[in-house]
Design an enzyme around this catalytic site. Structure first.
Site, PDB file in Angstrom:
ATOM      1  N   LYS A   1       4.677  -7.365  -8.036  1.00 56.73           N
ATOM      2  CA  LYS A   1       3.672  -7.490  -6.980  1.00 56.73           C
ATOM      3  C   LYS A   1       2.523  -8.343  -7.498  1.00 56.73           C
ATOM      4  O   LYS A   1       1.946  -8.051  -8.553  1.00 56.73           O
ATOM      5  CB  LYS A   1       3.166  -6.107  -6.566  1.00 56.73           C
ATOM      6  CG  LYS A   1       2.033  -6.185  -5.555  1.00 56.73           C
ATOM      7  CD  LYS A   1       1.659  -4.825  -5.017  1.00 56.73           C
ATOM      8  CE  LYS A   1       0.477  -4.939  -4.079  1.00 56.73           C
ATOM      9  NZ  LYS A   1       0.102  -3.635  -3.515  1.00 56.73           N
TER      10      LYS A   1
ATOM     11  N   LYS B   1       6.844  -9.041  -3.942  1.00 58.72           N
ATOM     12  CA  LYS B   1       5.797  -9.080  -2.930  1.00 58.72           C
ATOM     13  C   LYS B   1       4.655  -9.969  -3.391  1.00 58.72           C
ATOM     14  O   LYS B   1       4.210  -9.794  -4.531  1.00 58.72           O
ATOM     15  CB  LYS B   1       5.303  -7.649  -2.704  1.00 58.72           C
ATOM     16  CG  LYS B   1       4.135  -7.520  -1.769  1.00 58.72           C
ATOM     17  CD  LYS B   1       3.674  -6.099  -1.779  1.00 58.72           C
ATOM     18  CE  LYS B   1       2.418  -6.002  -0.927  1.00 58.72           C
ATOM     19  NZ  LYS B   1       1.807  -4.713  -1.011  1.00 58.72           N
TER      20      LYS B   1
HETATM   21  C1  PBG Z   1      -1.860  -1.634  -1.700  1.00 55.85           C
HETATM   22  C2  PBG Z   1      -0.944  -2.393  -0.805  1.00 55.85           C
HETATM   23  C3  PBG Z   1      -1.213  -3.650  -0.295  1.00 55.85           C
HETATM   24  C4  PBG Z   1      -0.150  -4.005   0.510  1.00 55.85           C
HETATM   25  C5  PBG Z   1       0.773  -2.946   0.479  1.00 55.85           C
HETATM   26  N1  PBG Z   1       0.264  -1.943  -0.350  1.00 55.85           N
HETATM   27  C6  PBG Z   1      -2.415  -4.507  -0.430  1.00 55.85           C
HETATM   28  C7  PBG Z   1      -3.073  -4.637  -1.720  1.00 55.85           C
HETATM   29  O1  PBG Z   1      -2.438  -4.603  -2.779  1.00 55.85           O
HETATM   30  O2  PBG Z   1      -4.281  -4.779  -1.676  1.00 55.85           O
HETATM   31  C8  PBG Z   1      -0.072  -5.293   1.256  1.00 55.85           C
HETATM   32  C9  PBG Z   1       0.884  -5.384   2.375  1.00 55.85           C
HETATM   33  C10 PBG Z   1       0.595  -6.486   3.324  1.00 55.85           C
HETATM   34  O3  PBG Z   1      -0.272  -7.358   3.105  1.00 55.85           O
HETATM   35  O4  PBG Z   1       1.264  -6.501   4.370  1.00 55.85           O
HETATM   36  N2  PBG Z   1      -1.345  -0.600  -2.407  1.00 55.85           N
END
Ligand code: PBG
Length: 331
Positions: free
Chosen positions: A201, A255
């Site tokens: 991520k 992601k």
């Molecule tokens: C945070 C989380 C995020 C997303 C999923 N879980 C955002 C972040 O890391 O700030 C993003 C998903 C999206 O943008 O659709 N745990």
């Protein structure tokens, strides 16, 4: 092996619709889709999210209706994210451990109504519950502390599994959390509760609308670069994935999605595990913005991007377009 023109004309097999169908290498169906849903408090509530056109937060009753809709469309899994009421957010995100929090209410309600006709995937991270919007516990220096955070994520995961979650999806990027969560699930009798780890991520600019959706954007100061990955790195993603598999992840996620197709491809080539992509909020919003601006057709853009994930090696894709695309694919 390719011959010479004109013996070989690659346009021959492209010349008619039936032939293109016959030669198609990759298939996208509703069974490839995971639908992320945002849960909000109340009853009969639908709150449209301005930065995610076409996406709303729903109260638990609406979430159940969406889950039924998904099952009817052949979507195998919904992913849940809570918009925790502001007064329940705290420095330590303790609401994450409340067995009656929004997340647990939604899990139980879906499982009561739908049983195993749909899987429920739940997000493990503290950001929807903290007053500072970070995914973990923050020390006095403003640093998100790893091991203490892992301990609270373990409790959060078990809380969700106790409520009936089918797939635990840690999105926090702490070191060692997959092994710790797996062990706790085993010890609590949740042998068949899966873990889909957000293994690679990235600290991405594509998450903006999501933070609006879960209500953390106004709270978050700074960034998440001390735990989410540097977009410049790919070898490091392989190490993240290897560790998460060794610690007990059943499947891994990359992601965001489209800007990281090379990562998806490398993970699939290298590890024999199911790989999923999260087409994140900013990616979805860009398709909607292009459509609204007359730059491209929503349906064609969405389908082209989703088939790219399948082509790269994904077993499935989390996308806010899931229900819409399932309807298109089902005719
Ligand atoms: C945070 C989380 C995020 C997303 C999923 N879980 C955002 C972040 O890391 O700030 C993003 C998903 C999206 O943008 O659709 N745990």
């Amino acid at each position: 092996m390719t011959g010479h023109f004109p013996n070989t004309r690659l346009r021959r097999t492209r010349s008619t619709g039936w032939s293109r169908t016959l030669h198609r290498e990759t298939l996208l169906t509703s069974a490839d889709l995971i639908w992320p849903l945002f849960v909000t408090a109340g009853k009969g509530v639908e709150e449209p999210i301005a930065t995610l056109p076409g996406v709303s937060r729903w109260s638990v009753d609406g979430i159940v209706a969406r889950a039924k809709e998904a099952a009817a469309l052949g979507i195998p899994v919904v992913a849940l994210f809570p918009n925790t009421p502001r007064e329940l957010r705290s420095d330590d995100g303790a609401e994450a451990h409340n067995p009656d929090n929004l997340m647990c209410q939604a899990i139980r309600a879906i499982k009561d109504a739908c049983g195993d006709s749909i899987g429920v995937l739940t997000d493990v991270a503290l950001d929807p519950y903290t007053s500072h919007g970070q995914d973990g516990l923050v020390n006095d220096a403003g640093y998100v502390v790893n091991d203490e955070t892992v301990a609270t994520l373990v409790d959060q995961a078990v809380n969700q599994a106790n409520a009936g979650a089918d797939i635990i999806a840690p999105s926090d990027m702490m070191d060692g959390r997959i092994g710790a969560i797996r062990m706790a699930l085993e010890m609590n009798g949740h042998h068949n509760v899966q873990i889909m780890s957000y293994a690679a991520k990235y600290a991405s600019a594509f998450y903006g609308p999501f933070r609006d959706a879960v209500g953390s954007s106004g709270l978050l100061k700074g960034d998440k670069k001390a735990y989410q990955m540097d977009p410049a790195n790919a070898d490091e993603a392989m190490r993240e994935v290897a560790l998460d598999i060794a610690e007990g992840a059943d499947s891994v996620m990359v992601k965001p999605g489209l800007a990281y197709l090379d990562i998806i491809y490398r993970v699939k080539q290298r590890f024999d595990v199911p790989v999923f992509a999260y087409q994140v909020s900013g990616e979805y919003a860009m398709i909607e913005a292009a459509h609204a601006a007359g730059i491209g057709d929503r349906d064609a853009l969405a389908l082209e991007k989703l088939i790219a994930f399948k082509r790269a090696g994904c077993s499935g894709i989390l996308t806010y377009h899931a229900a819409h695309v399932a309807r298109l694919l089902n005719g």
